[in-house]
Design a protein around this motif. Structure first.
Motif, short mmCIF file in Angstrom:
data_model
loop_
_atom_site.label_atom_id
_atom_site.label_comp_id
_atom_site.label_asym_id
_atom_site.label_seq_id
_atom_site.Cartn_x
_atom_site.Cartn_y
_atom_site.Cartn_z
N LEU A 149 0.81 -1.21 0.00
CA LEU A 149 0.00 0.00 0.00
C LEU A 149 0.85 1.27 0.00
CD1 LEU A 149 -2.85 -1.04 2.44
CD2 LEU A 149 -2.87 -1.00 -0.07
N TRP A 150 2.13 1.17 0.29
CA TRP A 150 3.01 2.33 0.28
C TRP A 150 3.41 2.71 -1.14
CZ3 TRP A 150 7.81 1.72 -1.88
CH2 TRP A 150 8.26 0.41 -2.03
N ASP A 206 -2.13 9.95 -6.90
CA ASP A 206 -2.09 10.03 -5.44
C ASP A 206 -1.64 11.41 -4.98
OD1 ASP A 206 -2.96 7.40 -4.86
OD2 ASP A 206 -1.00 6.66 -5.49
N LEU A 207 -2.51 12.04 -4.19
CA LEU A 207 -2.26 13.39 -3.71
C LEU A 207 -1.02 13.48 -2.83
CD1 LEU A 207 -3.34 16.27 -3.73
CD2 LEU A 207 -4.77 15.67 -1.78
N LEU A 208 -0.74 12.45 -2.05
CA LEU A 208 0.43 12.47 -1.16
C LEU A 208 1.71 12.72 -1.95
CD1 LEU A 208 1.69 12.07 1.63
CD2 LEU A 208 1.84 9.63 1.10
N ILE A 209 1.87 12.04 -3.07
CA ILE A 209 3.08 12.20 -3.88
C ILE A 209 3.08 13.55 -4.57
CG2 ILE A 209 4.35 11.27 -5.85
CD1 ILE A 209 4.54 9.61 -3.28
N GLN A 210 1.92 14.04 -4.95
CA GLN A 210 1.84 15.35 -5.59
C GLN A 210 2.20 16.46 -4.61
OE1 GLN A 210 -2.13 15.44 -7.15
NE2 GLN A 210 -1.68 13.92 -8.73
N LEU A 211 1.82 16.30 -3.35
CA LEU A 211 2.12 17.31 -2.33
C LEU A 211 3.54 17.19 -1.80
CD1 LEU A 211 -1.20 17.28 -0.28
CD2 LEU A 211 -0.41 19.05 -1.86
N MET A 212 4.07 15.96 -1.76
CA MET A 212 5.38 15.71 -1.20
C MET A 212 6.23 14.95 -2.22
SD MET A 212 4.21 14.60 2.56
CE MET A 212 3.05 15.59 3.46
N PHE A 245 11.28 16.21 -1.32
CA PHE A 245 10.83 16.35 0.06
C PHE A 245 11.36 15.21 0.92
CE2 PHE A 245 7.84 14.82 3.26
CZ PHE A 245 7.78 15.93 4.10
N PHE A 246 11.24 13.98 0.41
CA PHE A 246 11.67 12.81 1.18
C PHE A 246 13.19 12.80 1.36
CE2 PHE A 246 7.53 11.45 -0.45
CZ PHE A 246 6.93 11.10 0.73
N VAL A 247 13.92 13.23 0.34
CA VAL A 247 15.38 13.30 0.45
C VAL A 247 15.76 14.33 1.50
CG1 VAL A 247 17.50 13.90 -0.77
CG2 VAL A 247 15.76 12.51 -1.92
N ASP A 248 15.17 15.51 1.43
CA ASP A 248 15.48 16.57 2.39
C ASP A 248 15.07 16.18 3.81
OD1 ASP A 248 16.46 18.09 0.31
OD2 ASP A 248 14.67 19.35 0.14
N TYR A 249 13.92 15.55 3.95
CA TYR A 249 13.44 15.17 5.28
C TYR A 249 14.32 14.08 5.89
CZ TYR A 249 10.11 14.51 9.05
OH TYR A 249 9.52 14.46 10.29
N THR A 250 14.75 13.15 5.07
CA THR A 250 15.65 12.10 5.56
C THR A 250 16.97 12.72 6.03
OG1 THR A 250 14.66 10.48 4.09
CG2 THR A 250 16.85 9.97 4.93
#
Length: 81
Positions: A24-25, A32-38, A42-47
């Protein structure tokens, strides 16, 4: 850290395989709105932020037992001499 710097995408996928027991991930960027918003950046910077924030704790977690072992070994050698 080295794995993440060399190939963040494979680390990201490996993390999700370990963290989730289903697929489901896996999201579709077109729907998918999640990927459009983030987006990927974003994931690279957050990590990177999480690693910088957690670095002192991680260093203590790994350094403290090593330091204890070294001091114990030195104390044991000094007691035998």
């Amino acid at each position: 850290v080295i794995w993440g710097l060399a190939d963040f995408e494979s680390l990201f996928i490996a993390f999700h395989h370990v963290a989730f027991s289903n697929d489901l991930w896996i999201l579709d960027p077109a729907t998918d709105l999640l990927i459009q918003l983030m987006p990927y950046a974003f994931f690279v910077d957050y990590t990177a932020y999480i690693l910088k924030t957690a670095a002192p704790a991680l260093i203590l977690i790994f350094a403290a037992p090593i330091a204890w072992a070294v001091m114990t070994l030195k104390a044991g050698k000094a007691g035998k001499a």
